[in-house]
Motif scaffolding. Structure first.
Motif, PDB file in Angstrom:
ATOM      1  N   HIS A 267       0.524  -0.981   0.267  1.00  0.00           N
ATOM      2  CA  HIS A 267       0.099   0.255   0.368  1.00  0.00           C
ATOM      3  C   HIS A 267       0.996   1.489   0.225  1.00  0.00           C
ATOM      4  O   HIS A 267       0.869   2.452  -1.010  1.00  0.00           O
ATOM      5  N   MET A 268       1.827   1.199   0.943  1.00  0.00           N
ATOM      6  CA  MET A 268       3.003   2.120   0.848  1.00  0.00           C
ATOM      7  C   MET A 268       3.611   2.197  -0.430  1.00  0.00           C
ATOM      8  O   MET A 268       3.822   3.932  -0.792  1.00  0.00           O
ATOM      9  N   LEU A 269       4.187   1.118  -0.985  1.00  0.00           N
ATOM     10  CA  LEU A 269       4.294   1.330  -2.528  1.00  0.00           C
ATOM     11  C   LEU A 269       3.013   1.533  -3.742  1.00  0.00           C
ATOM     12  O   LEU A 269       3.390   3.004  -4.423  1.00  0.00           O
ATOM     13  N   TYR A 270       2.222   1.465  -3.816  1.00  0.00           N
ATOM     14  CA  TYR A 270       1.391   1.304  -4.896  1.00  0.00           C
ATOM     15  C   TYR A 270       0.319   2.656  -4.911  1.00  0.00           C
ATOM     16  O   TYR A 270       0.177   3.329  -5.162  1.00  0.00           O
ATOM     17  N   LEU A 271      -0.034   3.444  -3.964  1.00  0.00           N
ATOM     18  CA  LEU A 271      -0.596   3.963  -3.895  1.00  0.00           C
ATOM     19  C   LEU A 271      -0.775   5.638  -3.928  1.00  0.00           C
ATOM     20  O   LEU A 271      -0.397   6.653  -4.855  1.00  0.00           O
ATOM     21  N   PRO A 272       1.058   6.173  -3.587  1.00  0.00           N
ATOM     22  CA  PRO A 272       1.430   7.314  -3.608  1.00  0.00           C
ATOM     23  C   PRO A 272       1.662   7.039  -5.385  1.00  0.00           C
ATOM     24  O   PRO A 272       1.597   8.397  -5.924  1.00  0.00           O
ATOM     25  N   VAL A 273       1.973   5.738  -6.212  1.00  0.00           N
ATOM     26  CA  VAL A 273       2.753   6.076  -6.899  1.00  0.00           C
ATOM     27  C   VAL A 273       1.393   6.436  -8.269  1.00  0.00           C
ATOM     28  O   VAL A 273       1.334   6.764  -8.726  1.00  0.00           O
ATOM     29  N   GLY A 274       0.194   5.141  -7.537  1.00  0.00           N
ATOM     30  CA  GLY A 274      -1.413   5.796  -8.391  1.00  0.00           C
ATOM     31  C   GLY A 274      -1.478   6.680  -8.611  1.00  0.00           C
ATOM     32  O   GLY A 274      -2.413   7.524  -9.095  1.00  0.00           O
ATOM     33  N   THR A 275      -1.573   7.531  -7.153  1.00  0.00           N
ATOM     34  CA  THR A 275      -2.107   8.856  -7.331  1.00  0.00           C
ATOM     35  C   THR A 275      -0.952   9.481  -8.794  1.00  0.00           C
ATOM     36  O   THR A 275      -1.649  10.804  -9.191  1.00  0.00           O
ATOM     37  N   ILE A 276      -0.270   9.726  -7.776  1.00  0.00           N
ATOM     38  CA  ILE A 276       0.266  11.052  -9.050  1.00  0.00           C
ATOM     39  C   ILE A 276       0.393  10.463 -10.533  1.00  0.00           C
ATOM     40  O   ILE A 276       0.212  11.612 -11.331  1.00  0.00           O
ATOM     41  N   GLY A 277       0.625   9.200 -11.045  1.00  0.00           N
ATOM     42  CA  GLY A 277       0.501   9.134 -12.471  1.00  0.00           C
ATOM     43  C   GLY A 277      -1.177   9.764 -12.829  1.00  0.00           C
ATOM     44  O   GLY A 277      -1.134  10.658 -13.525  1.00  0.00           O
ATOM     45  N   TYR A 278      -2.415   9.618 -11.939  1.00  0.00           N
ATOM     46  CA  TYR A 278      -3.360   9.643 -12.189  1.00  0.00           C
ATOM     47  C   TYR A 278      -3.385  10.987 -12.487  1.00  0.00           C
ATOM     48  O   TYR A 278      -3.679  11.939 -13.329  1.00  0.00           O
ATOM     49  N   ILE A 279      -3.094  11.958 -11.230  1.00  0.00           N
ATOM     50  CA  ILE A 279      -3.140  13.200 -11.145  1.00  0.00           C
ATOM     51  C   ILE A 279      -2.422  13.579 -12.084  1.00  0.00           C
ATOM     52  O   ILE A 279      -3.113  15.250 -12.924  1.00  0.00           O
TER      53      ILE A 279
END
Length: 421
Positions: A267-279
């Motif tokens: 979760h600590m790896l995926y959520l920031p990366v996914g959010t940054i990519g989307y935004i």
């Protein structure tokens, strides 16, 4: 009082058995993986292509529904990993032979839970899953190396040749017997993933002013949910290798601790990366978020880090497949020429497939909707259900306790009976 008792009994039908019903095995090896190192193994085995493809899946599914699917998939994946680990504890408790080296722990769980036919199906699914993930890792590594060489030297190195060279460099490491022999590779893979996640966030923050104003989102189609979901399953679904890793633990009963730590780290790896990519990037994302980052040094550093992760993790991903093949061909457990031949043939068959399919995205979609879904979501729950029923029959002194339970026995004899009787 009677109604309260009935309510407690009804609750027990649908929840996991309590500790006094199935106490964990006291089996402990003199040496093996610590549960924290095992958690790193799990993260190293799972994170990889899903790590760089998850932002694209989040864009496909739209942010809030996609975020819900990410969290839901991770919770289901963690639960399935937990019950898979508990199933192996049951096997080691009831059948001491499994405390020795076992090449096919997942398939043996299927055999003890549901019979020899299921054992064969599990073996096929594990082989397909691990082979497909190996091909994905080869393609991702080769793509990153190809892009880095082009960026630093301007030379367009042949992509097919990169795959072949990569396989030759990886080959000697695949000859190691089991995860216990190459634990250090997964620790390095874990570190490379953590640094890569930080760099993706830094690169996205630097690109925000430039890219956000031009960001577009794709037109929504319901079919995008299924495509996004298949990526999410891949991002949390490395369960095919979990029993092989657990079998090399010093205390296999502590696998649940490893699962909790591993999925928290994911979760600590995926959520920031996914959010940054989307935004920041939106529909500009393709198979990998790396190519969307505009700062060249960050992009190339990510190529190196993700490549290092995938190369190191491939040793763990390939191992269950190699051991399946060695069991099939009756290869001795010690290092020998037969091991070299079998493992070399498997790796170069993966190279052949990777040379034939230029993109890893379609392979991830296929795996997420087929064999990987079975090994990560379906089989763990089924096997745990049947093994618990068998364990309960043994505790009750049933004469046929060693026989494969039927579904009717699980539903009527050992669940509903507790409520109505």
């Amino acid at each position: 009082m009677d109604s309260e008792k009935k309510l407690n009994q009804l609750t027990d039908i649908f929840v996991l058995p309590t500790e006094n019903r199935l106490k964990p095995s006291k089996f402990e090896k003199t040496h093996g993986l610590h549960w924290i190192v095992t958690a790193f193994f799990l993260v190293g085995n799972i994170a990889g292509a899903g790590f760089v493809a998850l932002p694209t899946a989040l864009v496909q599914a739209q942010f809030w529904p996609g975020l819900f699917l990410v969290i839901l998939t991770s919770l289901i994946g963690a639960y399935c990993a937990y019950v898979l680990g508990e199933s192996w504890v049951i096997l080691q408790k009831r059948w001491p032979d499994y405390r020795q080296h076992c090449r096919k722990p997942y398939a043996e769980m299927g055999f003890r839970a549901m019979g020899s036919e299921i054992k064969t199906i599990v073996s096929v699914c594990i082989s397909a899953t691990q082979f497909g993930v190996t091909v994905v890792y080869l393609l991702l590594c080769a793509k990153n190396i190809h892009d880095s060489v082009a960026a630093f030297s301007g030379y367009n190195f042949n992509f097919c040749l990169v795959i072949l060279i990569l396989a030759l460099l990886l080959l000697p490491v695949t000859y190691l017997k089991s995860p216990e022999d190459f634990w250090w590779t997964v620790i390095l893979a874990m570190v490379s993933s953590a640094v890569a996640a930080i760099l993706i966030c830094v690169g996205g923050a630097k690109d925000y002013e430039t890219c956000h104003s031009h960001r577009k989102l794709p037109d929504f189609y319901f079919t995008q949910y299924s495509l996004g979901l298949s990526i999410f399953i891949c991002a949390f679904g490395g369960h095919a290798a979990f029993p092989t890793i657990q079998h090399d633990m010093r205390k296999p009963s502590e696998f649940k601790k490893s699962v909790a730590l591993a999925f928290s780290m994911l979760h600590m790896l995926y959520l920031p990366v996914g959010t940054i990519g989307y935004i920041v990037y939106g529909d500009a994302l393709r198979d990998s978020v790396i190519n969307a980052i505009q700062t060249v040094w960050i992009q190339q550093a990510l190529n190196i880090l993700i490549t290092a992760h995938c190369i190191l993790a491939m040793t763990c991903v390939l191992n269950p497949l190699n051991q399946e093949a060695e069991e099939f061909f009756d290869v001795p457990h010690h290092f020998c020429i037969q091991r070299i031949v079998v493992r070399t043939a498997i790796l170069f068959f993966a190279v052949f497939v990777a040379e034939s399919i230029p993109s890893f995205g379609p392979i991830m979609n296929l795996l997420g909707g087929s064999s990987l879904m079975l090994t990560s979501l379906v089989f763990p729950c089924l096997f745990y259900m049947y093994l618990l029923t068998s364990q309960k029959k043994k505790e009750d002194g049933e004469k046929n306790a060693d026989e494969i339970p039927t579904f009717a026995e699980w539903v009527f004899a050992y669940r509903l009976k507790e409520f109505f009787v």
